[in-house]
Each structure stands twice: as C-alpha cells, then as structure tokens.
Design an enzyme around this catalytic site. Structure first.
Site, PDB file in Angstrom:
ATOM      1  N   LYS A  22     -12.531  -1.467   0.031  1.00 39.33           N
ATOM      2  CA  LYS A  22     -11.784  -0.572  -0.865  1.00 39.33           C
ATOM      3  C   LYS A  22     -12.476  -0.542  -2.239  1.00 39.33           C
ATOM      4  O   LYS A  22     -13.499   0.107  -2.371  1.00 39.33           O
ATOM      5  CB  LYS A  22     -10.320  -1.029  -0.952  1.00 39.33           C
ATOM      6  CG  LYS A  22      -9.615  -1.015   0.416  1.00 39.33           C
ATOM      7  CD  LYS A  22      -8.112  -1.169   0.262  1.00 39.33           C
ATOM      8  CE  LYS A  22      -7.414  -1.585   1.549  1.00 39.33           C
ATOM      9  NZ  LYS A  22      -7.612  -0.719   2.700  1.00 39.33           N
ATOM     10  N   HIS A  77      -5.477  -4.393  -1.919  1.00 38.10           N
ATOM     11  CA  HIS A  77      -5.241  -3.294  -2.862  1.00 38.10           C
ATOM     12  C   HIS A  77      -5.162  -3.809  -4.303  1.00 38.10           C
ATOM     13  O   HIS A  77      -4.427  -3.251  -5.127  1.00 38.10           O
ATOM     14  CB  HIS A  77      -3.950  -2.544  -2.500  1.00 38.10           C
ATOM     15  CG  HIS A  77      -4.115  -1.627  -1.327  1.00 38.10           C
ATOM     16  ND1 HIS A  77      -4.714  -0.393  -1.428  1.00 38.10           N
ATOM     17  CD2 HIS A  77      -3.796  -1.792  -0.028  1.00 38.10           C
ATOM     18  CE1 HIS A  77      -4.728   0.187  -0.231  1.00 38.10           C
ATOM     19  NE2 HIS A  77      -4.184  -0.643   0.634  1.00 38.10           N
ATOM     20  N   SER A 130       0.799  -1.225   0.000  1.00 35.10           N
ATOM     21  CA  SER A 130       0.000   0.000   0.000  1.00 35.10           C
ATOM     22  C   SER A 130       0.834   1.279   0.000  1.00 35.10           C
ATOM     23  O   SER A 130       0.345   2.323  -0.400  1.00 35.10           O
ATOM     24  CB  SER A 130      -0.940   0.001   1.196  1.00 35.10           C
ATOM     25  OG  SER A 130      -0.199  -0.058   2.392  1.00 35.10           O
TER      26      SER A 130
END
Lengths: 415, 403
Positions: free
Chosen positions: B249, B218, B190
């Site tokens: 996310k 991610h 990240s």
C-alpha cells in the site's frame, strides 16, 4: 510489556527444542542474482564464496535472464512499480489481462486468474468451488499450500495413498453420494521428483464423474515436449479441470501464481476467492516480465530441451558414481542418504567443495528418508554438472556410501 | 449428466445470481502506471480516458515515485529478477536481511520476518505461535486475511464488538484460564478509516497479561508524526508485541508484507510459519525498492505531512458540501450514502465526471451502510481534490443526496 515472562520462556524453550533436535533451519545470505553460480556468505560473517547452485527452482535459468530483466525494466517504465490496490478496485492493468490470456493459451485451458502466489491460489480455490456436500480426494503428498487450502474449505476431505490408483478408485467409490468430487494432485511431487499418473487419474475421473485439479508448480515451463506441464507430458491436455501453478519457479522465479482451467471455475474465483479479493494485485514489473517469459518459451524449446539433457546427464553420472538416487526424468534428483545427520554432513562438505545443496529430513520428508535434493537447471553447463558429480563422488567416498544400497547405508548410519 | 456439464450449469447459475443481485465485481483496465491521474479503459473496449484516482492505497504516492523506480531498476541489475526459491533453501539475499533490519528500525521492533504479502503474514502468524491451550480475541471488523489466519489456528476464538473495549475486557476476563491470550486488531479499519484505540487496548493487554498484535497495513508510512503507524500515533511504540503490515500500500504498493515484533516470536515464525517455509521469497526487485521507500520516509516527513493536509482539506470541504462523512482524520474517507443502488449510480456518474471511486455495499459493509470510499494520496494536488469536490457536489445534488 504486554506479554508475560511465561510467554517469553515458553517460546525460547520451543526454539531450544528445535535446535537440539537438529531441526533448526538456517539461512545463507546470497550476494548475487540467482544463477548457476552464486556468491554466498555462510556461515554468517564468513568471506563470501562463489559456489555452484544445485538447489534452486530456477529450472529454465530465466530468473536472471537478460531478456526477462529487460522486460521487467520496461514494465517499470511504462506501467510503474506498484498498483497499491487489489484487482477489482484499481489494480487491474491491461497487461494483467494480457498475461492471463497468454497463460490460458500456453496451458491450453479456457481462462486464467492471477494470484499474488500459487500459495494463495491453492489457499483460495477449494473454499470457493466446493461446499459441504462435495468431496476433495487428495494425494497424501500434495503440497502444504493445498493442505491449507483444503483446511479452509467445508468440503469433506479424503486422502489416497501416494499415487496409488486402486486406493483413489476406492475413495471415488466411497464418495458416490457427494454432489461434486474433485481429485487433487501435484503434477510433480517436490520431494521425490516423481510424476502423477495423470492418464489413469483422468480415466478414473471420467469413469466416476469427478473433477481433476492439478498443481503444476514443478512442471509448468518444462515438462512435456513444449513445456506446458505434466498434462502435456502425460497426454491429457484438455482433460484437467483446474490447474494451479506458479510464476515463482521456472517462469522467472519472482512471484505470482494462477488458477487456469474451465471458464466457470475461474470466473467464480474472480468473484469469491478471498486472496484475490483481499490481497494485492501482481505488480506490473512481475506481470511485464512474466509475459516475456511465456513469449520466450513459446518461441523456442531450447531451454527445456537443454534442461532435459542436463537432467539425463546428471542422473546417469550420479548413478554411475554409485549414488542411490530416486529414478525418474524430472530435474529434481533426490540423492538418498536416509539419515538426517548424514544428509547435513554431506551438504556441509559439498559446500566446502563449492557445491550448494541442502539436506532434507524429517518433518519435511518422512523419518528415515533423509536426502539431498538436487535440482538441475538449464543454466547449468556441462562443467558445472561434472564438477558437482566429482564433488559428490569425493564426499561420497569419505562417507563410504558409493555403491551402497539403502540397507547398507542404514546399517552404517542408522535412520 | 457428466460432471463438467453439471458443474458448468451450477457455477453459471451462481454467476447469474451474483449479477442479478448487483453483486458482480467488474474489473476496469488501467492502461497507465498508478498515480493521481490514470488512464482507464471502461467498459471494456471503450476508448481509454484520463480520470483522477481516489480509490488506490497509494497513500504516499510512492507507487510510481522516480526514486522507487530507480531503486527497483538497480535491484534488477544487481540482484536479478527472481530467486526461484523459498527463504531457507536459496532464497535469502543480503538485501532481504537489510530490509528486515530497516523495517525493524522504522517500526521500533526487535526483528522482522518478510512474507510474500501481508495476507500470507496474517495467514501464517497465528498457527505458528498459538495452540489449543490459547485464546485469540479479535475485533469483529478485522481484515479477511486475519480471519483466515485465525481459522487456520487451533486456539479458542473470541470476537469482540468493533472498537468496544468493555466487550474486549469481558472476553479477557472469560479467558483467564488460558495459557496465552492474544488481542488482535487492525490499526486502521479499511472500510471506516477509523483507528483502533491502541492506548486503551495496551492498558487492557497489560492488565490481563495478553499478547497484542496489530495489523497496520492502512497506517504504516503515514499515521503518527513520523509515519511509523498507529502505535506511534497513540504513543505506545514499545507496548505492541507484534505488528503485521504490507509493502503493497503506502510503501511502494507492489507486494510483500511482514511480521515485526519481539525477537523470540520472529525466531519461531522463521522455523514454523507455513507461508514462510512453503512460498517464494520476496523478489529482489521488490526488496530493493522497499528499502528505498523506507529510506525516503526516514529522510523526510514531507509526503505524510502532505497526505495529512490533503485528508483534512477533503474531509472539511466534503462535509461543508453537505455530505455525511464518518468522523476521523484518516485518508480513507467514507462518504455515507446508505442506499446500495444510489451508491452505484453515484460512482458511475462520478466516473463520467472524471473521478474514479468505488461504491461499497452489502456484503462488504452492513446493509443500509452503503458508501463511497474515497482515499486521499500525497500524489493528489489541491486542484485534483477541488475537481473531486465539485463533481461530488454536482452528482450529489442530481441524485438528491445533498441539497
């Protein structure tokens, strides 16, 4: 394949062991919102059936309350669905701040910090607030999430016998050399529905200069005359340093938790609590609905009053019917059966009678303490509870346990 | 002095120290839904202003996508707001099962178990699967939640240098006598926006008979040609044993996470994983909306394609403007400033220009590696990105970061 056949064999054998030990946890599929009556598919593939639910933490019946749903819908419209961020990057909305202030006001504390769940609140706080020079003195029966949180902290760990105040005092005497001490307890213990002796705990804390931390997940919203929790119930509001609680039980039941307490403790958690810094913010839809929940219970005590009446009624009727239930005032009403197989048989037969309950046995409760944990809700009407008592009585007769004491049940079924 | 006074003084001092060291984290109030343009009140009580958001994990722009919101509303109507229960008591709805099936299908795995968050998934996965006879071999830059999960597990702990497969192999050799070994890595890291070399890691896992776990938080939804994640990107979809990922996310951004993998792992987690057994089930509204998010991604790669174009466009132009950028293709674009003080000044000045970004510095990244982490989204249009590029250039020149 990266994993070896040995690994596969190992894990498959573990599963077999869990099954043959009678400890396998099965899931039942609910095809309706959470409520007093729910539609369940069980066993898998069976035709869905409507049953009365006596095992949810939906204490106030707010999980599918129309006002709460309306607030959630409005939250979705005005603040969106997700924030895709932790709090300190771009995951703090004005409504997060509003909810924190509302909880502070409701719980009678100085400040509040939200977490994605109370599990994460409990996982976070001990590591932030205490260090190796400090001591955590915890009731032996505190919730698993507190146990995990304490495992992540460097502070020295002491346990005292469940609700045994002499033993707690001994531990306080033993730890006089520590920099800070924190007494750690559940407000209400989830397996027995018994309440921590907070008045004595606060006296001891003051005598020995220790902090008090309370997990009030099974109390926030309905214990105490205005439903603020066990600290209100025990008359010690203002004397608790840190309260963790959940929005996932009485207060709407979707998700979210918090730490509420002294300002410095809360502020430091905002800077250092790992689940706060490294896990998502509570989604706007949950925040918006939770604000409405607090408004509802601040405006009127009707729901907690009804829950209290329901609890008294159910406890009385079950006692009258001849069941061995743990005494108390809490809507968690444990029906003691002592034997794990008996608990599962009775739960299955009750399901056939249209009553949804779950048997609890080792390792969730100690060996020989198997039970059915019933939970009363403000969503229950008298007729739901009467039906449940009637079904319990019918099944109780079948197993010949009505009016029987602990020793007699154990004599018949073993532990 | 009473404990409360002592505690107060002690913690006050800690807070002051954080402030003095410029490590104090301030929160800015967002007064709008998450989107490319957001309304922010900062500092507190200042009049709210509209800025372009370049720091959300809203990679696909699904956080406020109308179809996702519509699905959430329908979920509320049909399945209620909360379940007030853990999964195995009375917290499993038919839609929870449906979402687990959908995630398994999307990631190409046998089965999936849902958690309240990926933080909880990572907190609960290791302890349930490994014991003291086993070893965990983990990339040193893995996410904090993996570190905490590993701290809760009794297995022997090994850390290999970030992305260094020689070092990984060294640890695999060292742990040959262990019952099971598990390699643990983030799919995309990240802070740097770099992806783990999963193809090579898979070879090593197979050679040394180790289990492989990837946290793809991610990556899920947009990395790989059809957005399945880093395992798709490296063409190793059937060679990863366990994937943990988040719905918080790219997949809508509200909450929830999961572990997806081989059947017997997931079966064990359902019986033993503590956050699964002791924390609330995922709320129906999140379940319903996440099902929709996955359906959208299965129906079209339009959003991930747009994100890819946006990331490439920004990466190329910010480099042309003279900024130092970590190489890669991920929508996380770290713009290296190095100096912690300049990075904070730059973030502040960019905010004044209407660009919302955050500076990252020690201890979040190593000393001397301070940076502004820009995150692109499919919600950005080219004009948003052009505005950001112009603002970066202006402020970068003013602060002497670029010529």
């Amino acid at each position: 394949m990266a994993y070896s056949e040995t690994a596969k064999t190992h894990y498959t054998n573990e599963l077999k062991g869990i099954r043959s030990g009678g400890l396998f946890k099965e899931e039942r599929f609910i095809e309706s919102p959470q409520a007093a009556r729910i539609k369940v598919e069980y066993p898998l593939g069976a035709a869905p059936k409507e049953v009365i639910n006596l095992c949810a933490n939906n204490y106030l019946g707010l999980s599918s309350h129309p006002d709460v749903l309306e607030a959630a819908r409005k939250g979705l419209e005005t603040r969106g669905y997700g924030m895709s961020s932790v709090r300190f990057i771009c995951g703090t909305q004005d409504i997060h701040h509003e909810l924190e202030n509302k909880l502070t006001e409701f719980l009678g504390t100085e400040d509040t910090i939200l977490f994605p769940s109370c599990m994460e609140a409990n996982a976070a706080i001990f590591e932030v607030l205490l260090d190796k020079d400090d001591a955590m003195i915890a009731d032996r029966l505190v919730h698993a999430s507190i146990v995990d949180g304490m495992r992540l902290s460097k502070a020295q760990l002491y346990n005292y016998k469940h609700s045994n105040m002499e033993h707690l005092e001994e531990k306080l005497q033993e730890t006089q050399g520590c920099r800070f001490r924190m007494i750690i307890t559940d407000g209400v213990f989830s397996m027995d529905g018994d309440i921590a002796k907070l008045d004595v705990i606060c006296d001891l804390a003051e005598k020995y200069n220790a902090m008090v931390m309370l997990d009030d997940s099974h109390a926030s919203g309905f214990m105490g005359k205005r439903g603020k929790g066990t600290h209100e119930h025990c008359g010690v509001m203002g004397r608790i340093d840190a309260i963790t609680t959940t929005l996932g039980k009485a207060l709407g039941g979707a998700a979210g938790g918090c730490l509420s307490g002294r300002k410095e403790l809360v502020e430091l958690c905002r800077q250092r609590a790992r689940p706060y810094l490294f896990s998502n913010t509570v989604p706007p839809v949950v925040v918006a609905a939770s604000i409405r929940v607090i408004d509802l219970i601040e405006k009127s005590t009707d729901r907690r009053d009804k829950l209290e009446e329901n609890t008294m009624f159910f406890r009385e009727q079950m006692t009258k019917a001849g069941f061995d239930i743990r005494e108390g005032v809490h809507p968690i009403v444990p029906v003691m059966l002592y034997n794990a197989k008996l608990a599962q048989d009775v739960a299955r037969d009750l399901y056939a009678e249209g009553i949804y309950v779950v048997g609890f046995f080792f390792p969730v409760v100690p060996q020989g303490q198997a039970r059915i944990r019933t939970q009363v809700s403000a969503d229950h009407e008298r007729e739901h509870l009467e039906k449940a008592v009637a079904a319990f009585t019918k099944v109780g007769k079948k197993y010949n346990i009505l009016g029987k004491k602990k020793d007699e049940i154990i004599a018949m079924y073993g532990v | 002095m009473a404990v409360h006074e002592r505690v107060k003084e002690f913690f006050r001092n800690e807070l002051v120290e954080l402030q003095n060291a410029d490590l104090f984290k301030e929160e800015r109030y967002v007064c709008s839904p998450q989107a490319a343009d957001i309304v922010v009140e900062y500092p507190p009580n200042a009049p709210p202003r509209r800025v372009i958001n370049f720091c959300a994990n809203n990679y696909l722009g699904l956080s406020t996508h109308p179809a996702v919101i519509e699905a959430a509303k329908k979920g509320l109507e049909e399945r209620g707001f909360g379940m007030s229960s853990v999964r195995f008591i009375c917290g499993t709805q038919d839609i929870h099962k449906e979402l687990e099936r959908k995630v398994s299908g999307f990631l190409g795995m046998d089965d999936t178990i849902l958690y309240s968050s990926c933080f909880d998934a990572n907190g609960g996965v290791f302890e349930a699967l490994l014991g003291e006879e086993d070893a965990l071999i983990s990339d040193e830059l893995n996410h904090a939640s993996i570190i905490d999960g590993i701290r809760l597990c009794k297995a022997e702990r090994h850390r290999y240098k970030h992305g260094d497969l020689h070092d990984l192999e060294h640890h695999l050799k060292q742990t040959q006598d262990k019952r099971f070994r598990m390699i643990v890595t983030d799919g995309a890291f990240s802070m740097d926006g770099v992806v783990a070399k999963l193809d090579e890691i898979c070879w090593l896992a197979e050679e040394y008979d180790a289990i492989l776990l990837v946290d793809d938080s991610h990556a899920t939804g947009f990395i790989g040609k059809t957005g399945r994640g880093t395992h798709e990107h490296f063409d190793v979809m059937d060679r990863v044993d366990l994937i943990t990922t988040t719905f918080g996310k790219a997949l809508g951004g509200a909450s929830g996470g999961c572990v997806s993998g081989k059947q017997f792992f997931i079966d064990i987690l359902r019986q033993r994983s503590r956050p699964y057994l002791f924390s609330n089930t995922l709320s129906p509204v999140v379940v319903a909306a996440t099902i929709k998010a996955i359906e959208l991604l299965e129906g079209s790669t339009h959003l991930r394609d747009k994100l890819e174009r946006n990331a490439l466009y920004f990466r190329q132009h910010i480099r042309d403007a003279g900024f130092e950028v970590k190489d890669g293709f991920h929508p996380i674009v770290p713009i290296m400033i190095h100096d912690a003080r300049i990075v904070q000044e730059m973030a502040r000045s960019l905010y004044d220009e209407g660009i919302y970004v955050i500076g990252f510095f020690y201890p979040v990244v190593p000393r001397g590696a301070a940076r502004i982490r820009v995150q692109l989204s499919a919600a950005h249009e080219i004009e948003h990105i052009d505005k950001a590029l112009a603002a970066f250039t202006k402020i970068g020149r003013k602060l002497g970061v670029v010529k």
